[in-house]
Design an enzyme around this catalytic site. Structure first.
Site, short mmCIF file in Angstrom:
data_model
loop_
_atom_site.label_atom_id
_atom_site.label_comp_id
_atom_site.label_asym_id
_atom_site.label_seq_id
_atom_site.Cartn_x
_atom_site.Cartn_y
_atom_site.Cartn_z
N ARG A 1 41.54 42.65 35.99
CA ARG A 1 42.43 42.04 36.96
C ARG A 1 42.53 40.55 36.71
NH1 ARG A 1 41.34 42.89 43.32
NH2 ARG A 1 39.47 41.72 42.77
N ASP B 1 31.41 43.67 43.93
CA ASP B 1 32.02 44.09 42.68
C ASP B 1 31.26 45.29 42.12
OD1 ASP B 1 32.37 44.18 39.68
OD2 ASP B 1 33.79 42.58 40.15
N ASP C 1 29.88 44.97 38.45
CA ASP C 1 28.72 44.08 38.36
C ASP C 1 27.47 44.75 38.90
OD1 ASP C 1 30.06 42.02 37.14
OD2 ASP C 1 30.40 40.89 38.98
N THR D 1 46.74 36.15 39.40
CA THR D 1 47.85 36.98 39.88
C THR D 1 47.40 38.28 40.51
OG1 THR D 1 48.11 38.17 37.79
CG2 THR D 1 49.27 36.06 38.02
#
Length: 214
Positions: free
Chosen positions: A109, A205, A208, A113
């Site tokens: 990602r 996340d 992660d 944006t």
């Protein structure tokens, strides 16, 4: 199952799934335990998402008698992992579907944006003939899942299901608008996205925490 506004969404409220999900949400859960919970919940969600697989009667002989009993029929399965976090769910799902082929779609990602950028795509040559289960722990903006499913449909896939640990309403809405034919199966529908595109309350996340890179 829980009631919600999205006709394409199935939220699985099984106590074991919710128990493990709560432990995943806990910021003190270490990498080893988090990885195990993702694998276990992925396996349980695979059980739920395959609930409607077609079957046909075949003849078998037990130690007592011969009779006709159901076995899975129709299209073979393919599991497609959206890298990298989707790999955390694969092992558990493959334990239930050991004959399934596996594909990978690499997307990251863009932080500015929030749009997906593809860097890898590898799927079985016969994927158009298979029922595809796409796995990605988090359905946040929905942009990555939409992009992945666009690519699969470009390859002729007509039977697709999406399996995630968590979803935000924004992500489910994006899927409903772009791919209303795709059923989304999740362990929880969370509240919203924050300004950085993370699910709230979420679990951080997922990549992660699975791979210990946080």
């Amino acid at each position: 199952m829980m009631k919600h506004e999205f006709p394409n969404l199935r939220v699985i409220l099984h106590p074991l799934i919710q128990h493990k999900l709560t432990q995943m949400r806990d910021e003190t859960t270490n990498t080893e335990r988090f990885r195990r919970f993702v694998r276990e919940v992925g396996q349980m969600l695979a059980y739920e998402v395959t609930r409607d697989l077609p079957t046909e009667l075949v003849e078998v002989r037990t130690p007592i008698a011969t009779f006709r009993s159901p076995m899975i029929a129709g299209k073979q399965q393919c599991l497609v992992s959206i890298l990298r976090a989707g790999n955390g769910m694969l092992d558990g799902m493959l334990e239930l579907l050991p004959a399934a082929k596996v594909g990978h779609i690499g997307l990251y990602r863009d932080p500015s944006t929030l749009e997906p950028v593809e860097y890898y795509f590898k799927v079985p040559s016969d994927i158009a003939e298979r029922m595809v289960i796409v796995c990605d722990p988090m359905l946040a903006t929905g942009n990555s899942a939409v992009a992945a499913i666009n690519r699969l449909k470009d390859h002729g896939v007509t039977s697709i299901k999406l399996v995630c640990l968590l979803a935000a309403p924004e992500g489910v809405r994006a899927m409903l608008e772009r791919h209303p034919d795709v059923t989304v199966t999740v362990a929880a529908l969370d509240e919203k996205l924050n300004d950085h595109g993370y699910i709230v309350p979420g679990l951080g996340d997922a990549g992660d925490r699975i791979f210990g890179t946080r």
